[in-house]
Design a protein around this motif. Structure first.
Motif, PDB file in Angstrom:
ATOM      1  N   UNK A   1      -8.373 -10.221   6.963  1.00 14.75           N
ATOM      2  CA  UNK A   1      -7.229  -9.181   7.064  1.00 14.75           C
ATOM      3  C   UNK A   1      -6.179  -9.594   8.198  1.00 14.75           C
ATOM      4  N   UNK A   2      -5.002  -9.423   7.526  1.00 15.37           N
ATOM      5  CA  UNK A   2      -3.668  -9.614   8.267  1.00 15.37           C
ATOM      6  C   UNK A   2      -3.044  -8.391   8.652  1.00 15.37           C
ATOM      7  N   UNK A   3      -2.662  -8.387   9.889  1.00 15.64           N
ATOM      8  CA  UNK A   3      -1.510  -7.172  10.198  1.00 15.64           C
ATOM      9  C   UNK A   3      -0.108  -7.586  10.177  1.00 15.64           C
ATOM     10  N   UNK A   4       1.030  -7.026   9.577  1.00 13.51           N
ATOM     11  CA  UNK A   4       1.880  -7.466   9.802  1.00 13.51           C
ATOM     12  C   UNK A   4       2.857  -6.459  10.757  1.00 13.51           C
ATOM     13  N   UNK A   5       3.084  -7.028  11.999  1.00 17.08           N
ATOM     14  CA  UNK A   5       3.804  -6.170  12.961  1.00 17.08           C
ATOM     15  C   UNK A   5       4.616  -6.871  13.571  1.00 17.08           C
ATOM     16  N   UNK A   6       5.613  -6.135  14.381  1.00 20.16           N
ATOM     17  CA  UNK A   6       6.845  -6.805  15.135  1.00 20.16           C
ATOM     18  C   UNK A   6       7.305  -5.995  16.332  1.00 20.16           C
ATOM     19  N   UNK A   7       6.875  -4.764  16.519  1.00 27.82           N
ATOM     20  CA  UNK A   7       7.499  -4.048  17.838  1.00 27.82           C
ATOM     21  C   UNK A   7       8.711  -3.335  17.135  1.00 27.82           C
TER      22      UNK A   7
ATOM     23  N   UNK B   1      -3.687   1.303  15.742  1.00 29.46           N
ATOM     24  CA  UNK B   1      -4.232   1.888  14.691  1.00 29.46           C
ATOM     25  C   UNK B   1      -4.554   0.515  13.428  1.00 29.46           C
ATOM     26  N   UNK B   2      -3.244   0.175  13.593  1.00 35.75           N
ATOM     27  CA  UNK B   2      -3.017  -0.990  12.279  1.00 35.75           C
ATOM     28  C   UNK B   2      -3.388  -2.036  12.940  1.00 35.75           C
ATOM     29  N   UNK B   3      -3.580  -2.501  14.161  1.00 33.24           N
ATOM     30  CA  UNK B   3      -4.083  -3.863  14.560  1.00 33.24           C
ATOM     31  C   UNK B   3      -5.522  -3.938  14.526  1.00 33.24           C
ATOM     32  N   UNK B   4      -6.048  -2.625  14.766  1.00 33.11           N
ATOM     33  CA  UNK B   4      -7.952  -2.507  15.010  1.00 33.11           C
ATOM     34  C   UNK B   4      -8.617  -3.328  13.803  1.00 33.11           C
ATOM     35  N   UNK B   5      -8.218  -3.349  12.711  1.00 28.98           N
ATOM     36  CA  UNK B   5      -9.217  -4.146  11.826  1.00 28.98           C
ATOM     37  C   UNK B   5      -8.759  -5.264  11.390  1.00 28.98           C
ATOM     38  N   UNK B   6      -7.958  -5.807  12.145  1.00 31.52           N
ATOM     39  CA  UNK B   6      -7.095  -7.227  11.595  1.00 31.52           C
ATOM     40  C   UNK B   6      -7.866  -8.471  12.327  1.00 31.52           C
ATOM     41  N   UNK B   7      -8.187  -9.599  11.573  1.00 32.32           N
ATOM     42  CA  UNK B   7      -8.342 -10.733  12.019  1.00 32.32           C
ATOM     43  C   UNK B   7      -7.457 -11.513  12.430  1.00 32.32           C
TER      44      UNK B   7
ATOM     45  N   UNK C   1      -0.044  12.909  10.840  1.00 37.73           N
ATOM     46  CA  UNK C   1       0.524  11.972  11.878  1.00 37.73           C
ATOM     47  C   UNK C   1      -0.463  10.917  12.233  1.00 37.73           C
ATOM     48  N   UNK C   2       0.197  10.067  13.234  1.00 36.63           N
ATOM     49  CA  UNK C   2      -0.766   8.781  13.391  1.00 36.63           C
ATOM     50  C   UNK C   2      -1.856   9.038  14.391  1.00 36.63           C
ATOM     51  N   UNK C   3      -1.771  10.414  15.091  1.00 36.89           N
ATOM     52  CA  UNK C   3      -2.899  10.835  15.852  1.00 36.89           C
ATOM     53  C   UNK C   3      -4.223  11.217  15.155  1.00 36.89           C
ATOM     54  N   UNK C   4      -4.017  11.475  13.770  1.00 41.22           N
ATOM     55  CA  UNK C   4      -5.210  11.793  12.962  1.00 41.22           C
ATOM     56  C   UNK C   4      -6.081  10.865  12.313  1.00 41.22           C
ATOM     57  N   UNK C   5      -5.648   9.717  12.886  1.00 42.83           N
ATOM     58  CA  UNK C   5      -6.494   8.351  12.450  1.00 42.83           C
ATOM     59  C   UNK C   5      -6.925   7.517  13.915  1.00 42.83           C
ATOM     60  N   UNK C   6      -7.773   7.181  13.804  1.00 38.40           N
ATOM     61  CA  UNK C   6      -8.155   6.054  15.012  1.00 38.40           C
ATOM     62  C   UNK C   6      -8.450   4.831  14.719  1.00 38.40           C
ATOM     63  N   UNK C   7      -8.322   3.980  15.790  1.00 43.95           N
ATOM     64  CA  UNK C   7      -8.622   2.596  15.558  1.00 43.95           C
ATOM     65  C   UNK C   7     -10.050   2.355  15.031  1.00 43.95           C
ATOM     66  N   UNK C   8     -10.984   3.291  15.408  1.00 39.45           N
ATOM     67  CA  UNK C   8     -12.306   2.989  14.952  1.00 39.45           C
ATOM     68  C   UNK C   8     -12.404   3.449  13.482  1.00 39.45           C
ATOM     69  N   UNK C   9     -11.621   4.346  13.003  1.00 37.31           N
ATOM     70  CA  UNK C   9     -11.505   4.806  11.564  1.00 37.31           C
ATOM     71  C   UNK C   9     -11.211   3.775  10.585  1.00 37.31           C
ATOM     72  N   UNK C  10      -9.993   2.973  11.242  1.00 34.39           N
ATOM     73  CA  UNK C  10      -9.504   1.858  10.508  1.00 34.39           C
ATOM     74  C   UNK C  10     -10.312   0.824  10.507  1.00 34.39           C
ATOM     75  N   UNK C  11     -11.110   0.531  11.505  1.00 30.16           N
ATOM     76  CA  UNK C  11     -12.148  -0.489  11.673  1.00 30.16           C
ATOM     77  C   UNK C  11     -13.196  -0.316  10.405  1.00 30.16           C
ATOM     78  N   UNK C  12     -13.678   1.030  10.415  1.00 25.60           N
ATOM     79  CA  UNK C  12     -14.491   1.351   9.620  1.00 25.60           C
ATOM     80  C   UNK C  12     -14.138   1.370   7.980  1.00 25.60           C
ATOM     81  N   UNK C  13     -13.025   1.589   7.671  1.00 24.22           N
ATOM     82  CA  UNK C  13     -12.426   1.721   6.334  1.00 24.22           C
ATOM     83  C   UNK C  13     -11.984   0.066   5.902  1.00 24.22           C
ATOM     84  N   UNK C  14     -11.506  -0.632   6.880  1.00 25.63           N
ATOM     85  CA  UNK C  14     -11.390  -1.895   6.466  1.00 25.63           C
ATOM     86  C   UNK C  14     -12.659  -2.763   6.034  1.00 25.63           C
TER      87      UNK C  14
END
Lengths: 226, 270
Positions: B4-10, B130-136, B93-106
């Protein structure tokens, strides 16, 4: 106790360490010896430490000196040798080292050595001196109650002597910080300087290329002429 | 088991979504089973770039809420059956999902795919977490511009704080303009490497083809255009797969001859 002895010699008071098994036992013996001669010594007295075993010297000497200093004495000298068996207060000295720090000594807490580049948003916070082996990126910060040495490019914020120590120094290989602070004096560095030292002189922060002659022998204190 | 890769930049607008779409497609063309996840809830773009905006039934939020299973929400690509998209919701909105949700879904997706690319929103707040949560591993996308680079440094710092090791953070320099670098008008790769202290995984030149492909909703590899861009994407894909492909040099990254350059060179030879 065979392992330690305290003698008054021509050099002054010498704590003689002959041989010992483990450091814990040695420290117990040293404590005992000093309490036996209670009243003879006062806190802050300067003594020499003599050690017989040269091998043990390099491995244990920092702990022994630290222990003696924690007891309240200043170690001015480390001697390697032994007591002269025939004349008890004469010493056979094979090697002598003057402990410089006991005079020019500043110690708050142990120095923190950080081996990484500090990125934007990260901070190194320490109640003592900081040595950063790496860069301090713009947006990063070093906050120290002591001195700060940055072995890399310093582009972030550097605060030294934050508890009010105006003698604190900041060194960087590339001094290009967003802001520097020593005690409560704040300054900017308009142009990048290589191998630069920042210090307080006459209530202002001065940033100059580090010069061994200026900062080395011949000055009592950084920034003040003898 | 998917990597799992996350594409991020700031920084926004540096090319995360474009790269997610194009790297994912290039990977899928090689036969890998690829999933793309649009984590930019409220400002969804990945579906448009992939040309799948009219095929969305369920979104990442529906999966997070337990309304549907993730495999019912995944949208399969029109052409490539081994490429799927988990779309973002535009009204949530982004508040409606959590890092734990992302980890579970991934976690639920990992068995069925070889690669999962998560398209991270701009910023460093909840959306980023959220985006970073499930990434390797993380692919940091930056352009050769100071604001993008300082933001990238911030993001790398946050990833370090979160426990990402140095060898799991990679840099892709996007929208590189070789002629500007040659003239000294743009930062070169060494400047960027020393500012960010991480290894470069890829350098992608600026190309008008990207704008065309985005608006058409057809990724570059399927667009039949610009062989040069495809070669570069292929290089990055192979590096991701573990191959030791050398990074292209300034000449490889030069713009192809514009009509003006061709005319100029004709006059030079006279």
């Amino acid at each position: 106790m065979g392992s330690v002895d305290l003698r008054m010699t021509k050099r002054g008071v010498v704590l003689f360490v002959e041989k010992y098994g483990d450091l814990a036992q040695l420290f117990a013996d040293i404590t005992n010896k000093f309490s036996q001669l209670n009243g003879f010594f006062t806190q802050g007295d300067k003594i020499s430490v003599m050690i017989k075993d040269r091998e043990k010297y390099s491995k244990d000497i920092t702990e022994i000196v630290s222990f003696v200093e924690k007891m309240g004495f200043k170690v001015g000298e480390i001697l390697v040798g032994e007591m002269n068996k025939k004349t008890p207060n004469k010493l056979s000295v094979k090697q002598k080292m003057k402990v410089v720090e006991s005079e020019n000594f500043q110690q708050l807490n142990p120095t923190k050595v950080v081996k990484k580049t500090v990125r934007s948003g990260q901070a190194v916070i320490h109640d003592g001196d900081v040595i950063l082996v790496g860069n301090l990126n713009s947006g990063g910060e070093v906050i120290s109650a002591g001195n700060v040495m940055i072995l890399g490019e310093a582009r972030g914020v550097i605060r030294a002597g934050v508890k009010g120590d105006e003698d604190a120094l900041i060194f960087a290989i590339t001094m290009s910080p967003e802001l520097i602070q020593i005690a409560n004096h704040v300054s900017h560095v308009p142009e990048s300087i290589e191998n630069a030292m920042a210090y307080v002189r006459n209530g202002k922060v001065v940033v100059e290329k580090y010069d061994n002659i200026k900062f080395g022998v011949g000055r009592d204190q950084i920034g003040k002429e003898r | 088991m998917a990597k799992v890769y996350v594409l991020t930049s700031g920084k926004g607008g540096v090319g995360k979504t474009t790269l997610a779409a194009n790297l994912g497609t290039a990977m899928a063309l090689k036969g890998e089973r690829v999933a793309l996840i649009d984590a930019d809830i409220g400002l969804k773009n990945l579906d448009v770039v992939m040309g799948l905006e009219n095929r969305i039934v369920y979104t990442l939020i529906d999966v997070a809420n337990g309304k549907v299973h993730v495999f019912d929400a995944l949208v399969r690509h029109k052409q490539l059956k081994n490429l799927s998209l988990l779309p973002a919701s535009q009204i949530a909105t982004k508040e409606m999902i959590s890092p734990d949700d992302m980890k579970r879904i991934i976690g639920e997706m990992k068995e069925r795919f070889d690669y999962i690319f998560v398209d991270c929103p701009a910023g460093i707040e909840r959306g980023f977490r959220n985006a970073v949560a499930g990434a390797d591993e993380a692919l940091i996308v930056t352009t050769p511009e100071l604001p993008a680079i300082t933001d990238a440094d911030r993001v790398i710092g946050l990833l370090e704080n979160m426990g990402f090791e140095d060898d799991k953070i990679h840099l892709i320099v996007n929208r590189f303009k070789a002629h500007m670098v040659r003239n000294g008008d743009m930062l070169n790769i060494d400047d960027i490497k020393s500012a960010l202290s991480i290894e470069v995984m890829g350098i992608v030149p600026d190309s008008e083809e990207v704008i065309i492909s985005t608006n058409k909703g057809v990724p570059l590899s399927l667009n039949g255009a610009d062989g040069r861009m495809n070669k570069i994407l292929d290089g990055i894909v192979r590096r991701l797969e573990g191959e030791d492909v050398p990074i292209p040099n300034l000449n490889d990254l030069a713009e192809k001859n514009s009509l003006w350059n061709v005319i100029k060179s004709l006059f030079r030879h006279r």
